[in-house]
Structure formats: structure tokens, C-alpha cells
Motif scaffolding. Structure first.
Motif, PDB file in Angstrom:
ATOM      1  N   LEU A 248       0.833  -1.207   0.000  1.00  0.00           N
ATOM      2  CA  LEU A 248       0.000   0.000   0.000  1.00  0.00           C
ATOM      3  C   LEU A 248       0.867   1.256   0.000  1.00  0.00           C
ATOM      4  CD1 LEU A 248      -2.767   1.343   0.113  1.00  0.00           C
ATOM      5  CD2 LEU A 248      -2.670   1.125   2.600  1.00  0.00           C
ATOM      6  N   VAL A 249       1.920   1.251   0.805  1.00  0.00           N
ATOM      7  CA  VAL A 249       2.829   2.397   0.843  1.00  0.00           C
ATOM      8  C   VAL A 249       3.518   2.571  -0.508  1.00  0.00           C
ATOM      9  CG1 VAL A 249       4.972   3.271   1.871  1.00  0.00           C
ATOM     10  CG2 VAL A 249       3.193   2.311   3.332  1.00  0.00           C
ATOM     11  N   THR A 250       3.998   1.488  -1.082  1.00  0.00           N
ATOM     12  CA  THR A 250       4.656   1.545  -2.388  1.00  0.00           C
ATOM     13  C   THR A 250       3.705   2.078  -3.452  1.00  0.00           C
ATOM     14  OG1 THR A 250       6.048  -0.336  -1.809  1.00  0.00           O
ATOM     15  CG2 THR A 250       5.856   0.185  -4.144  1.00  0.00           C
ATOM     16  N   ALA A 251       2.485   1.558  -3.490  1.00  0.00           N
ATOM     17  CA  ALA A 251       1.506   2.002  -4.482  1.00  0.00           C
ATOM     18  C   ALA A 251       1.129   3.465  -4.271  1.00  0.00           C
ATOM     19  CB  ALA A 251       0.260   1.119  -4.419  1.00  0.00           C
ATOM     20  N   THR A 252       0.997   3.891  -3.021  1.00  0.00           N
ATOM     21  CA  THR A 252       0.634   5.278  -2.741  1.00  0.00           C
ATOM     22  C   THR A 252       1.746   6.230  -3.154  1.00  0.00           C
ATOM     23  OG1 THR A 252      -0.778   4.566  -0.907  1.00  0.00           O
ATOM     24  CG2 THR A 252      -0.124   6.881  -0.940  1.00  0.00           C
ATOM     25  N   VAL A 253       2.985   5.892  -2.835  1.00  0.00           N
ATOM     26  CA  VAL A 253       4.125   6.728  -3.243  1.00  0.00           C
ATOM     27  C   VAL A 253       4.183   6.819  -4.759  1.00  0.00           C
ATOM     28  CG1 VAL A 253       6.649   6.859  -3.289  1.00  0.00           C
ATOM     29  CG2 VAL A 253       5.472   6.356  -1.153  1.00  0.00           C
ATOM     30  N   GLY A 254       4.017   5.700  -5.427  1.00  0.00           N
ATOM     31  CA  GLY A 254       4.029   5.706  -6.888  1.00  0.00           C
ATOM     32  C   GLY A 254       2.880   6.513  -7.474  1.00  0.00           C
ATOM     33  N   ALA A 255       1.697   6.408  -6.875  1.00  0.00           N
ATOM     34  CA  ALA A 255       0.542   7.161  -7.364  1.00  0.00           C
ATOM     35  C   ALA A 255       0.736   8.661  -7.153  1.00  0.00           C
ATOM     36  CB  ALA A 255      -0.730   6.676  -6.673  1.00  0.00           C
ATOM     37  N   VAL A 256       1.329   9.047  -6.026  1.00  0.00           N
ATOM     38  CA  VAL A 256       1.616  10.458  -5.784  1.00  0.00           C
ATOM     39  C   VAL A 256       2.624  10.967  -6.814  1.00  0.00           C
ATOM     40  CG1 VAL A 256       2.712  12.077  -4.172  1.00  0.00           C
ATOM     41  CG2 VAL A 256       0.996  10.477  -3.340  1.00  0.00           C
ATOM     42  N   LEU A 257       3.655  10.179  -7.097  1.00  0.00           N
ATOM     43  CA  LEU A 257       4.624  10.564  -8.127  1.00  0.00           C
ATOM     44  C   LEU A 257       3.944  10.695  -9.488  1.00  0.00           C
ATOM     45  CD1 LEU A 257       7.688   8.320  -7.196  1.00  0.00           C
ATOM     46  CD2 LEU A 257       7.518  10.797  -6.989  1.00  0.00           C
ATOM     47  N   LEU A 258       3.068   9.772  -9.810  1.00  0.00           N
ATOM     48  CA  LEU A 258       2.342   9.819 -11.070  1.00  0.00           C
ATOM     49  C   LEU A 258       1.510  11.097 -11.168  1.00  0.00           C
ATOM     50  CD1 LEU A 258       1.303   8.437 -13.695  1.00  0.00           C
ATOM     51  CD2 LEU A 258      -0.476   7.405 -12.263  1.00  0.00           C
ATOM     52  N   LEU A 259       0.774  11.423 -10.132  1.00  0.00           N
ATOM     53  CA  LEU A 259      -0.058  12.625 -10.141  1.00  0.00           C
ATOM     54  C   LEU A 259       0.796  13.889 -10.184  1.00  0.00           C
ATOM     55  CD1 LEU A 259      -2.884  11.634  -7.629  1.00  0.00           C
ATOM     56  CD2 LEU A 259      -2.978  11.706 -10.130  1.00  0.00           C
ATOM     57  N   ALA A 260       1.965  13.871  -9.550  1.00  0.00           N
ATOM     58  CA  ALA A 260       2.846  15.026  -9.589  1.00  0.00           C
ATOM     59  C   ALA A 260       3.382  15.257 -11.001  1.00  0.00           C
ATOM     60  CB  ALA A 260       3.997  14.842  -8.611  1.00  0.00           C
TER      61      ALA A 260
END
Length: 80
Positions: A60-72
Motif C-alpha cells: 500500500l505504501v509503495t503504491a501510494t508513493v508511486g501514485a503520488v509521483l504519477l499525479l505530480a
């Protein structure tokens, strides 16, 4: 990991990323999509940094960090 757990983690990760980056979620299907793409991106970035996720919370942490990077990245492209 089974498909249902993968979709749940993707949805939660996308929702969390939406809260972090925009202040609200994007809808169930968009959250799942953002979370799934984020999990791939986050896994790639974590491997580059020599980090590893353990268990559902780590995923979940990995996916959230990746999703935040994607949105950024998407936000930066939209502004340019």
C-alpha cells in the motif's frame, strides 16, 4: 497476491494519492487505475533505491508513493 486484494490496494492507494495531491479522490475506477499504475511506478522507484515492500501495508505504501509521483508528473505536464 490475488486480484481482489490487488484492486483494493490499488483503489485505496489511488484515493490516498488523490487526497494528498488534490484534496479529494477521483472516483472508484480512476482511483483503482491510478493506484495500479502507481504500484508499478512505486515498485520501480523503490527497486532503484534498494527498498522493498513487505506485506499488504508495504504494498500500500509503495503504491501510494508511486501514485503520488504519477499525479505530480501529470500535474507538472499540465502546467507546462
Amino acid at each position: 497476491m490475488n486480484l481482489i486484494l490487488f484492486l483494493i490496494i490499488g483503489g485505496v492507494a489511488g484515493w490516498l494519492a488523490g487526497l494528498i495531491m488534490k484534496g479529494r479522490g477521483f472516483g472508484v475506477l480512476a482511483n483503482i487505475g491510478i493506484g495500479i499504475v502507481g504500484s508499478v511506478l512505486g515498485g520501480f522507484v523503490f527497486r532503484l533505491l534498494g527498498l522493498a515492500a513487505q506485506g499488504a501495508v508495504g504494498e500500500l505504501v509503495t503504491a501510494t508513493v508511486g501514485a503520488v509521483l504519477l499525479l505530480a508528473v501529470v500535474s507538472a505536464i499540465k502546467k507546462a
